[in-house]
Design a protein around this motif. Sequence first.
Motif, mmCIF file in Angstrom:
data_model
loop_
_atom_site.group_PDB
_atom_site.id
_atom_site.type_symbol
_atom_site.label_atom_id
_atom_site.label_comp_id
_atom_site.label_asym_id
_atom_site.label_seq_id
_atom_site.Cartn_x
_atom_site.Cartn_y
_atom_site.Cartn_z
ATOM 1 N N GLN A 87 -4.773 0.521 1.682
ATOM 2 C CA GLN A 87 -3.792 0.773 0.622
ATOM 3 C C GLN A 87 -4.334 0.272 -0.709
ATOM 4 O OE1 GLN A 87 -0.101 -1.004 2.658
ATOM 5 N NE2 GLN A 87 0.676 0.595 1.293
ATOM 6 N N PRO A 88 -4.161 1.053 -1.779
ATOM 7 C CA PRO A 88 -4.592 0.587 -3.093
ATOM 8 C C PRO A 88 -3.690 -0.543 -3.611
ATOM 9 C CG PRO A 88 -3.909 2.914 -3.164
ATOM 10 C CD PRO A 88 -3.674 2.409 -1.786
ATOM 11 N N VAL A 89 -4.314 -1.620 -4.069
ATOM 12 C CA VAL A 89 -3.607 -2.801 -4.590
ATOM 13 C C VAL A 89 -3.634 -2.752 -6.111
ATOM 14 C CG1 VAL A 89 -3.728 -5.327 -4.765
ATOM 15 C CG2 VAL A 89 -4.152 -4.208 -2.565
ATOM 16 N N ARG A 90 -2.487 -3.040 -6.742
ATOM 17 C CA ARG A 90 -2.442 -3.084 -8.209
ATOM 18 C C ARG A 90 -2.444 -4.502 -8.745
ATOM 19 N NH1 ARG A 90 2.760 -4.238 -9.981
ATOM 20 N NH2 ARG A 90 4.384 -3.764 -8.485
ATOM 21 N N GLY A 91 -2.198 -5.495 -7.886
ATOM 22 C CA GLY A 91 -2.196 -6.897 -8.296
ATOM 23 C C GLY A 91 -1.545 -7.733 -7.221
ATOM 24 N N LEU A 92 -1.487 -9.027 -7.475
ATOM 25 C CA LEU A 92 -0.845 -9.913 -6.508
ATOM 26 C C LEU A 92 -0.388 -11.190 -7.175
ATOM 27 C CD1 LEU A 92 -3.132 -12.267 -5.802
ATOM 28 C CD2 LEU A 92 -4.056 -10.439 -4.417
ATOM 29 N N GLN B 250 1.417 -12.502 -2.321
ATOM 30 C CA GLN B 250 2.235 -11.294 -2.299
ATOM 31 C C GLN B 250 1.426 -10.177 -2.947
ATOM 32 O OE1 GLN B 250 5.827 -11.252 -4.664
ATOM 33 N NE2 GLN B 250 6.718 -9.624 -3.412
ATOM 34 N N GLN B 251 0.955 -9.255 -2.109
ATOM 35 C CA GLN B 251 0.197 -8.112 -2.607
ATOM 36 C C GLN B 251 1.166 -7.039 -3.075
ATOM 37 O OE1 GLN B 251 -3.893 -7.843 -0.441
ATOM 38 N NE2 GLN B 251 -2.307 -7.351 1.038
ATOM 39 N N ARG B 252 0.836 -6.444 -4.213
ATOM 40 C CA ARG B 252 1.634 -5.354 -4.748
ATOM 41 C C ARG B 252 0.776 -4.094 -4.738
ATOM 42 N NH1 ARG B 252 2.604 -9.907 -7.471
ATOM 43 N NH2 ARG B 252 4.701 -10.736 -7.309
ATOM 44 N N THR C 189 0.033 0.134 -5.183
ATOM 45 C CA THR C 189 0.269 1.126 -6.236
ATOM 46 C C THR C 189 1.453 2.039 -5.941
ATOM 47 O OG1 THR C 189 -1.373 2.629 -5.269
ATOM 48 C CG2 THR C 189 -2.140 1.135 -7.008
ATOM 49 N N ASP C 190 1.870 2.120 -4.663
ATOM 50 C CA ASP C 190 3.023 2.962 -4.330
ATOM 51 C C ASP C 190 4.359 2.243 -4.550
ATOM 52 O OD1 ASP C 190 3.269 1.186 -2.208
ATOM 53 O OD2 ASP C 190 2.971 2.695 -0.645
ATOM 54 N N GLY C 191 4.310 1.006 -5.071
ATOM 55 C CA GLY C 191 5.529 0.240 -5.339
ATOM 56 C C GLY C 191 5.921 -0.714 -4.229
ATOM 57 N N SER C 192 5.306 -0.603 -3.077
ATOM 58 C CA SER C 192 5.614 -1.532 -1.977
ATOM 59 C C SER C 192 4.848 -2.844 -2.165
ATOM 60 C CB SER C 192 5.268 -0.895 -0.631
ATOM 61 O OG SER C 192 3.883 -0.680 -0.514
ATOM 62 N N ASP C 193 5.223 -3.841 -1.383
ATOM 63 C CA ASP C 193 4.503 -5.113 -1.421
ATOM 64 C C ASP C 193 4.456 -5.699 -0.021
ATOM 65 O OD1 ASP C 193 6.719 -7.053 -0.957
ATOM 66 O OD2 ASP C 193 7.439 -6.296 -2.882
ATOM 67 N N GLU C 194 3.640 -6.743 0.104
ATOM 68 C CA GLU C 194 3.441 -7.385 1.404
ATOM 69 C C GLU C 194 3.081 -8.844 1.169
ATOM 70 O OE1 GLU C 194 0.605 -6.210 5.017
ATOM 71 O OE2 GLU C 194 -0.517 -6.641 3.180
ATOM 72 N N TRP C 195 3.700 -9.748 1.926
ATOM 73 C CA TRP C 195 3.347 -11.157 1.898
ATOM 74 C C TRP C 195 2.270 -11.423 2.933
ATOM 75 C CZ3 TRP C 195 4.674 -14.790 -1.549
ATOM 76 C CH2 TRP C 195 5.736 -14.501 -2.399
ATOM 77 N N VAL C 196 1.284 -12.215 2.557
ATOM 78 C CA VAL C 196 0.169 -12.564 3.433
ATOM 79 C C VAL C 196 0.069 -14.079 3.513
ATOM 80 C CG1 VAL C 196 -2.333 -12.365 3.782
ATOM 81 C CG2 VAL C 196 -1.064 -10.482 2.721
ATOM 82 N N GLY C 197 -0.133 -14.596 4.719
ATOM 83 C CA GLY C 197 -0.348 -16.024 4.892
ATOM 84 C C GLY C 197 0.898 -16.848 5.079
ATOM 85 N N LEU C 198 2.033 -16.193 5.282
ATOM 86 C CA LEU C 198 3.279 -16.950 5.517
ATOM 87 C C LEU C 198 3.211 -17.610 6.886
ATOM 88 C CD1 LEU C 198 5.961 -14.451 4.196
ATOM 89 C CD2 LEU C 198 5.095 -16.496 3.061
ATOM 90 N N PRO C 199 3.851 -18.784 7.002
ATOM 91 C CA PRO C 199 3.827 -19.454 8.320
ATOM 92 C C PRO C 199 4.624 -18.683 9.364
ATOM 93 C CG PRO C 199 5.075 -20.748 6.684
ATOM 94 C CD PRO C 199 4.560 -19.512 6.010
ATOM 95 N N LEU D 14 -2.010 -12.401 -10.632
ATOM 96 C CA LEU D 14 -3.407 -12.055 -10.854
ATOM 97 C C LEU D 14 -3.576 -10.546 -10.807
ATOM 98 C CD1 LEU D 14 -3.496 -15.020 -9.440
ATOM 99 C CD2 LEU D 14 -5.884 -14.476 -9.144
ATOM 100 N N ALA D 15 -4.472 -10.048 -11.640
ATOM 101 C CA ALA D 15 -4.798 -8.619 -11.662
ATOM 102 C C ALA D 15 -6.036 -8.370 -10.803
ATOM 103 C CB ALA D 15 -5.063 -8.180 -13.103
ATOM 104 N N VAL D 16 -6.244 -7.128 -10.446
ATOM 105 C CA VAL D 16 -7.449 -6.737 -9.709
ATOM 106 C C VAL D 16 -8.668 -7.213 -10.506
ATOM 107 C CG1 VAL D 16 -8.839 -4.765 -8.984
ATOM 108 C CG2 VAL D 16 -6.370 -4.785 -8.541
ATOM 109 N N GLY D 17 -9.592 -7.844 -9.800
ATOM 110 C CA GLY D 17 -10.821 -8.353 -10.415
ATOM 111 C C GLY D 17 -10.787 -9.811 -10.807
ATOM 112 N N GLU D 18 -9.590 -10.389 -10.945
ATOM 113 C CA GLU D 18 -9.518 -11.803 -11.329
ATOM 114 C C GLU D 18 -9.952 -12.703 -10.175
ATOM 115 O OE1 GLU D 18 -6.536 -13.442 -14.176
ATOM 116 O OE2 GLU D 18 -5.401 -11.683 -13.460
ATOM 117 N N ILE D 19 -10.476 -13.870 -10.534
ATOM 118 C CA ILE D 19 -10.904 -14.853 -9.538
ATOM 119 C C ILE D 19 -9.688 -15.592 -9.010
ATOM 120 C CG2 ILE D 19 -12.291 -16.912 -9.104
ATOM 121 C CD1 ILE D 19 -14.129 -15.991 -11.406
ATOM 122 N N ALA D 20 -9.533 -15.590 -7.687
ATOM 123 C CA ALA D 20 -8.409 -16.253 -7.033
ATOM 124 C C ALA D 20 -8.787 -17.624 -6.500
ATOM 125 C CB ALA D 20 -7.891 -15.388 -5.887
#
Length: 141
Positions: free
Chosen positions: A46-51, A127-129, A131-141, A88-94
């Motif tokens: 899925q294409p990511v627009r930011g997180l 929280q990944q966002r 491009t289709d408007g959906s999002d997903e949380w990653v790393g939750l306990p 953070l935007a795509v390309g930024e250092i996390a």
Amino acid sequence: MNDQLRLCALRADPLSADEVLQALSDPGSGGQVIFLGRVRDHDHGQPVRGLGYQAHPSADARLESVCRAVGARHPEVVLAAVHRTGELAVGEIAVIVGAASAHRDAAFAAARDLIDSLKATVPIWKQQRFTDGSDEWVGLP
């Protein structure tokens, strides 16, 4: 912090590889390893627009604990770790981790241990966002 742990922080501001390299500067270190994790433009097809990264209030203390534990496993290295929070935007250092040692093998091993331990145990959630408007949380306990 002790002499082995040079930098260990969560930051809302952009991260600097130069800051980490400077923190690792050591006249006895012939090898420096630095890992930069950046926001990529896709995940699972899925294409990511930011997180956004959110950290539990205990994350600072947990990050320092992880750094100290890695240092105990690799006493011949000096270490640094910084992780972003916020948007953070795509390309930024996390995240940036680094290790320096007299020899490269020890620096590589410690840097790998540090990033793997940080990602596995420090309570920072993404929280990944898409491009289709959906999002997903990653790393939750």
